[in-house]
Design a protein around this motif. Structure first.
Motif, PDB file in Angstrom:
ATOM      1  N   TYR A 124       0.830  -1.207   0.000  1.00  0.00           N
ATOM      2  CA  TYR A 124       0.000   0.000   0.000  1.00  0.00           C
ATOM      3  C   TYR A 124       0.865   1.258   0.000  1.00  0.00           C
ATOM      4  N   GLN A 125       1.891   1.288   0.847  1.00  0.00           N
ATOM      5  CA  GLN A 125       2.746   2.479   0.923  1.00  0.00           C
ATOM      6  C   GLN A 125       3.546   2.661  -0.360  1.00  0.00           C
ATOM      7  N   LYS A 126       4.010   1.570  -0.977  1.00  0.00           N
ATOM      8  CA  LYS A 126       4.719   1.679  -2.256  1.00  0.00           C
ATOM      9  C   LYS A 126       3.803   2.251  -3.329  1.00  0.00           C
ATOM     10  N   THR A 127       2.578   1.775  -3.365  1.00  0.00           N
ATOM     11  CA  THR A 127       1.618   2.286  -4.338  1.00  0.00           C
ATOM     12  C   THR A 127       1.321   3.752  -4.088  1.00  0.00           C
ATOM     13  N   ARG A 128       1.182   4.092  -2.839  1.00  0.00           N
ATOM     14  CA  ARG A 128       0.900   5.484  -2.468  1.00  0.00           C
ATOM     15  C   ARG A 128       2.061   6.399  -2.858  1.00  0.00           C
ATOM     16  N   ILE A 129       3.294   5.967  -2.609  1.00  0.00           N
ATOM     17  CA  ILE A 129       4.457   6.775  -2.969  1.00  0.00           C
ATOM     18  C   ILE A 129       4.567   6.927  -4.475  1.00  0.00           C
ATOM     19  N   SER A 130       4.328   5.842  -5.215  1.00  0.00           N
ATOM     20  CA  SER A 130       4.419   5.948  -6.673  1.00  0.00           C
ATOM     21  C   SER A 130       3.340   6.882  -7.217  1.00  0.00           C
ATOM     22  N   PHE A 131       2.166   6.888  -6.603  1.00  0.00           N
ATOM     23  CA  PHE A 131       1.111   7.811  -7.022  1.00  0.00           C
ATOM     24  C   PHE A 131       1.518   9.256  -6.753  1.00  0.00           C
ATOM     25  N   CYS A 143       2.161  12.301  -9.430  1.00  0.00           N
ATOM     26  CA  CYS A 143       1.486  13.598  -9.321  1.00  0.00           C
ATOM     27  C   CYS A 143       2.496  14.739  -9.273  1.00  0.00           C
ATOM     28  N   LEU A 144       3.599  14.543  -8.553  1.00  0.00           N
ATOM     29  CA  LEU A 144       4.627  15.579  -8.483  1.00  0.00           C
ATOM     30  C   LEU A 144       5.279  15.808  -9.840  1.00  0.00           C
ATOM     31  N   LYS A 145       5.529  14.729 -10.575  1.00  0.00           N
ATOM     32  CA  LYS A 145       6.102  14.868 -11.915  1.00  0.00           C
ATOM     33  C   LYS A 145       5.166  15.668 -12.820  1.00  0.00           C
ATOM     34  N   ARG A 146       3.878  15.309 -12.774  1.00  0.00           N
ATOM     35  CA  ARG A 146       2.901  16.018 -13.595  1.00  0.00           C
ATOM     36  C   ARG A 146       2.805  17.479 -13.175  1.00  0.00           C
ATOM     37  N   SER A 147       2.828  17.727 -11.869  1.00  0.00           N
ATOM     38  CA  SER A 147       2.759  19.095 -11.366  1.00  0.00           C
ATOM     39  C   SER A 147       3.981  19.898 -11.788  1.00  0.00           C
ATOM     40  N   LEU A 148       5.155  19.286 -11.695  1.00  0.00           N
ATOM     41  CA  LEU A 148       6.380  19.961 -12.113  1.00  0.00           C
ATOM     42  C   LEU A 148       6.358  20.268 -13.607  1.00  0.00           C
ATOM     43  N   ALA A 149       5.913  19.316 -14.403  1.00  0.00           N
ATOM     44  CA  ALA A 149       5.832  19.532 -15.850  1.00  0.00           C
ATOM     45  C   ALA A 149       4.869  20.671 -16.182  1.00  0.00           C
ATOM     46  N   MET A 150       3.728  20.696 -15.520  1.00  0.00           N
ATOM     47  CA  MET A 150       2.761  21.771 -15.786  1.00  0.00           C
ATOM     48  C   MET A 150       3.291  23.113 -15.283  1.00  0.00           C
ATOM     49  N   GLY A 151       4.039  23.110 -14.180  1.00  0.00           N
ATOM     50  CA  GLY A 151       4.640  24.346 -13.680  1.00  0.00           C
ATOM     51  C   GLY A 151       5.680  24.891 -14.636  1.00  0.00           C
ATOM     52  N   VAL A 152       6.514  23.997 -15.190  1.00  0.00           N
ATOM     53  CA  VAL A 152       7.515  24.436 -16.170  1.00  0.00           C
ATOM     54  C   VAL A 152       6.824  24.969 -17.424  1.00  0.00           C
ATOM     55  N   ALA A 153       5.784  24.269 -17.883  1.00  0.00           N
ATOM     56  CA  ALA A 153       5.052  24.735 -19.060  1.00  0.00           C
ATOM     57  C   ALA A 153       4.423  26.109 -18.791  1.00  0.00           C
TER      58      ALA A 153
END
Length: 143
Positions: A56-63, A67-77
């Protein structure tokens, strides 16, 4: 005289209503496990719980990482698009001022305004950095 422990069987009030006929023998007691069996079962349950919690914790961390990757990409854009908008605004301001103060004058006014804004931002950042360093130094001196 009859022994009170081995007296006649007691029937409940609804025992005869079902038409079952006689008394059914009581259900057998559940098999009694030993203490070692119970401890082994507890250890197995704890391992299962720990494995499930780890998954559960591994799945939660990967999620969260996704989300952080997507947020960073949208912030850079957003930053790149905002920069392009500011460049367009700067060019438009130079073009709009050109009829009034010539092309070189408009460029100087716009560049001077941007330089002044940059200077004020650097000065504010320097002041904030100095306050942070001062707070750290005060804490070190008190210890």
């Amino acid at each position: 005289m009859t022994d009170p422990v081995e007296g006649p069987p007691v029937q409940s009030a609804d025992a005869g209503a079902g038409g079952g006929g006689g008394d059914a023998p009581p259900p057998p007691p559940p098999p009694a496990g030993t203490l070692i069996d119970d401890i082994e079962a507890l250890i197995a349950d704890a391992r299962n719980w720990a494995d499930a919690e780890l998954v559960y914790q591994k799945t939660r961390i990967s999620f969260v990482i996704a989300c952080l990757k997507r947020s960073l990409a949208m912030g850079v854009a957003a930053g790149v698009l905002g920069l392009f908008a500011l460049i367009g605004l700067t060019v438009g301001l130079v073009i709009a001022l050109t009829p009034y103060v010539t092309a070189w004058g408009a460029t100087a006014i716009v560049a001077g305004g941007l330089g002044l804004g940059a200077f004020l931002c650097v000065r504010a950042a320097s002041r904030a950095w100095g306050e942070a360093i001062g707070a750290v130094r005060d804490d070190e001196e008190q210890v």
